[in-house]
Design an enzyme around this catalytic site. Structure first.
Site, PDB file in Angstrom:
ATOM      1  N   LYS A  41      -4.912   5.759  14.486  1.00 54.92           N
ATOM      2  CA  LYS A  41      -4.957   5.095  13.171  1.00 54.92           C
ATOM      3  C   LYS A  41      -6.414   5.099  12.677  1.00 54.92           C
ATOM      4  CE  LYS A  41      -0.595   4.227  12.784  1.00 54.92           C
ATOM      5  NZ  LYS A  41       0.167   4.956  11.771  1.00 54.92           N
TER       6      LYS A  41
ATOM      7  N   ARG B 129       2.960   5.975  -3.231  1.00 60.85           N
ATOM      8  CA  ARG B 129       4.116   6.784  -3.630  1.00 60.85           C
ATOM      9  C   ARG B 129       4.372   6.692  -5.127  1.00 60.85           C
ATOM     10  NH1 ARG B 129       4.158   5.643   1.597  1.00 60.85           N
ATOM     11  NH2 ARG B 129       5.387   6.864   3.063  1.00 60.85           N
TER      12      ARG B 129
ATOM     13  N   LYS C 251       0.834  -1.208   0.000  1.00 57.17           N
ATOM     14  CA  LYS C 251       0.000   0.000   0.000  1.00 57.17           C
ATOM     15  C   LYS C 251       0.870   1.260   0.000  1.00 57.17           C
ATOM     16  CE  LYS C 251      -2.786   0.853   3.688  1.00 57.17           C
ATOM     17  NZ  LYS C 251      -2.570   2.208   4.198  1.00 57.17           N
ATOM     18  N   SER C 252       1.878   1.288   0.859  1.00 60.30           N
ATOM     19  CA  SER C 252       2.711   2.491   0.946  1.00 60.30           C
ATOM     20  C   SER C 252       3.417   2.766  -0.380  1.00 60.30           C
ATOM     21  CB  SER C 252       3.785   2.302   2.029  1.00 60.30           C
ATOM     22  OG  SER C 252       3.187   2.229   3.289  1.00 60.30           O
TER      23      SER C 252
ATOM     24  N   ASP D 169       1.721  -1.229  11.797  1.00 60.21           N
ATOM     25  CA  ASP D 169       0.425  -1.681  11.273  1.00 60.21           C
ATOM     26  C   ASP D 169       0.120  -3.130  11.631  1.00 60.21           C
ATOM     27  OD1 ASP D 169      -0.047   0.798  10.190  1.00 60.21           O
ATOM     28  OD2 ASP D 169       0.745   0.274   8.219  1.00 60.21           O
TER      29      ASP D 169
ATOM     30  N   SER E  86       7.090   8.923  12.191  1.00 58.94           N
ATOM     31  CA  SER E  86       5.983   8.724  11.252  1.00 58.94           C
ATOM     32  C   SER E  86       6.464   8.943   9.829  1.00 58.94           C
ATOM     33  CB  SER E  86       4.857   9.716  11.573  1.00 58.94           C
ATOM     34  OG  SER E  86       4.015   9.884  10.450  1.00 58.94           O
TER      35      SER E  86
ATOM     36  N   GLN F  88       4.569   9.150   7.364  1.00 56.51           N
ATOM     37  CA  GLN F  88       3.654  10.090   6.702  1.00 56.51           C
ATOM     38  C   GLN F  88       4.129  11.518   6.930  1.00 56.51           C
ATOM     39  OE1 GLN F  88      -0.298   9.032   7.998  1.00 56.51           O
ATOM     40  NE2 GLN F  88      -0.320   7.176   6.769  1.00 56.51           N
TER      41      GLN F  88
HETATM   42  C1  S3P Z   1       2.303   4.751   6.132  1.00 54.49           C
HETATM   43  C2  S3P Z   1       2.885   5.036   7.318  1.00 54.49           C
HETATM   44  C3  S3P Z   1       2.387   4.568   8.619  1.00 54.49           C
HETATM   45  C4  S3P Z   1       1.362   3.461   8.479  1.00 54.49           C
HETATM   46  C5  S3P Z   1       0.399   3.700   7.369  1.00 54.49           C
HETATM   47  C6  S3P Z   1       1.120   3.894   6.048  1.00 54.49           C
HETATM   48  C7  S3P Z   1       2.901   5.302   4.915  1.00 54.49           C
HETATM   49  O1  S3P Z   1       1.793   5.660   9.289  1.00 54.49           O
HETATM   50  O2  S3P Z   1       0.672   3.269   9.690  1.00 54.49           O
HETATM   51  O3  S3P Z   1      -0.476   2.579   7.238  1.00 54.49           O
HETATM   52  O4  S3P Z   1       2.596   4.807   3.812  1.00 54.49           O
HETATM   53  O5  S3P Z   1       3.696   6.242   5.011  1.00 54.49           O
HETATM   54  P1  S3P Z   1       2.704   6.630  10.172  1.00 54.49           P
HETATM   55  O6  S3P Z   1       3.913   6.861   9.394  1.00 54.49           O
HETATM   56  O7  S3P Z   1       1.930   7.887  10.390  1.00 54.49           O
HETATM   57  O8  S3P Z   1       2.937   5.865  11.442  1.00 54.49           O
END
Ligand code: S3P
Length: 450
Positions: free
Chosen positions: A363, A44, A39-40, A336, A186, A188
């Protein structure tokens, strides 16, 4: 032997129950399974493809609802993205700084990654105006963690509760370089600041208290950005105004999705699964280390590097798990996977403590509270701590009526727990699984029918 029953039942237009009745002799999981794209990395690839020059091709994209939200947002800002599929998606980028002002409100759906990463890009488009929102869960999640660093860079962002909750309005600005000391580990937050740093004249640095996933750093480099990483201080510096050029991205399978099968096979006697094509980036493999501490039988096979990301096949067999203590720097590397780790702990001997995980409260749901109540309904001895969970394994679980709270990882964790429980479990609002794992139930059926 009566076979296990896995049924999906529509409740209304939007909601589905997943009903699982294990056979009295238990359900061994066997065979070879593939898992959906990471997913990540999918988010991107779509985002960088959209802001790069020329064509990006993406193989193995996750077809979950979250990446679909990302694709919709970037289409609304001028990127040409072909119909999403897991074989090959083609993105024609607009070039750095050239996202167009959308005529409608952007909707990130359930996806924290979409809204937080995108905010970095929107805030740095001078003179353009954007509004962005999400679903009920996303509108309650803290955006101050990205609004704060972006404001330090000079961004103009407005929203409810002192600009901390979506819907948000953004007036793009020429931003300035900063060194941001993030209070949370994080990816994100880190990625949001790095993406904003793309448009800045100078070097933008983010330092985090522990290393979070580094997919943005890897992919930004592959697209042509200049990044320096200091592993001693968990810092990364991006040099602004690079030329980003479209790339071929191959998305590996998501270890966060593999985690459900790793735990399922580890806790159900007689199970052996080979999970193919799993991304094993070291910033994501905390789950493997935690399960190793619990004495799970997991072997990495066929290790290789695919398009800049480490990949392996994982073979997992049943073994009696032992309790362990999980906390500190490993937490961002398995953030996660904590709901499914709680399920593993419920079947381990001894008391497992998960700490330093208060992030789980913000979350898609409050995952500490929800896991404690829902797994508790099945008879697990699970206690909610301020920043974690304490689980004493060994109690035999019994089927119950439980709820996902519309959180994909909760829905799937409860489904795995119910495979190893006596009698029927009904998981309400199980459709949430399709946020990150649209074929979850089909794969479950496949693994139990072998
Ligand atoms: C993610 C970062 C994580 C994760 C999320 C996806 C990402 O969150 O929990 O499911 O793709 O950067 P955080 O970085 O805020 O912990």
């Amino acid at each position: 032997m009566p076979s296990p029953i896995v049924k999906l039942q529509d409740q209304d237009n939007q909601s589905q129950d997943l009903i699982i009745t294990p056979s009295s002799s238990g359900i061994a999981l066997t065979g070879t399974i593939g898992i959906p794209g990471d997913k990540s990395i999918s988010h991107r690839a779509l985002m960088l493809g959209a802001i790069a020059e020329g064509e990006t091709t993406i193989e193995g994209l996750l077809l979950g609802e979250d990446p679909m939200s990302t694709a919709k947002c970037f289409r609304a800002m001028g990127a040409k993205i072909s119909k999403l599929n897991s074989e090959k998606v083609i993105v024609q980028g607009v070039g750095l700084g050239n996202l167009t002002e959308p005529i409608h409100v952007l909707n990130a759906g359930n996806s924290g990654t979409t809204i937080r990463l995108m905010l970095g890009l929107l805030a740095s488009h001078p003179g353009k105006f954007f509004t962005i929102t999400g679903d009920k869960s996303l509108r309650s999640r803290p955006m101050s963690r990205v609004v704060n660093p972006l404001s330090q860079m000079g961004a103009n962002i407005w929203g409810r509760e002192d600009n901390s909750l979506a819907p948000l309005a953004v007036r793009g600005q020429q931003l300035k370089a900063i060194h941001y000391l993030s209070p949370v580990a994080s990816a994100q937050v880190k990625s949001c600041v790095l993406l904003a740093g793309l448009m800045v004249d100078g070097k933008t640095t983010v330092t985090e208290p522990a290393l979070s996933r580094d997919h943005s750093e890897r992919m930004l480099r592959a697209f042509g950005a200049e990044l320096e990483v200091n592993p001693k201080t968990n810092s990364v510096t991006i040099t602004g105004q690079p030329t980003l050029t479209g790339q071929k991205v191959i998305v590996p399978g998501d270890i966060s999705s593999a985690a459900f099968w790793l735990v399922a096979a580890a806790i159900i006697p007689g199970s052996e699964l080979l999970i193919t094509n799993v991304g094993v980036n070291p910033t994501r493999t905390g789950i493997l280390e935690a399960l190793e501490m619990m004495e799970a039988d997991i072997v990495k096979e066929n290790e290789r590097t695919v398009a800049g990301e480490p990949v392996a096949d994982l073979r997992v067999k049943y073994s009696q798990l032992k309790a362990c203590i999980i906390g500190g720097k490993i937490i961002p590397r398995l953030i996660d996977e904590i709901p499914i780790l709680a399920v593993a702990a419920a079947f381990a001997s001894g008391t497992t403590v998960i700490k330093d995980a208060a992030e789980l409260r913000v979350k898609e749901s409050d995952r500490l509270a929800v896991m404690a109540t829902e797994l508790g309904k099945m008879g697990a001895r699970i206690k909610e701590l301020g920043d974690g969970l304490e689980i004493t394994g060994g109690a035999s679980l019994t089927g119950a009526d439980v709820d996902s709270f519309t959180d994909h990882r909760i829905a799937m964790s409860l489904a795995i727990a119910s495979l190893n429980a006596k009698e029927t479990t009904t998981i309400h609002r199980a459709e949430a699984a399709s946020i990150s794992y649209p074929n979850f139930v089909a794969t479950l059926r496949q693994a139990i029918s072998n």
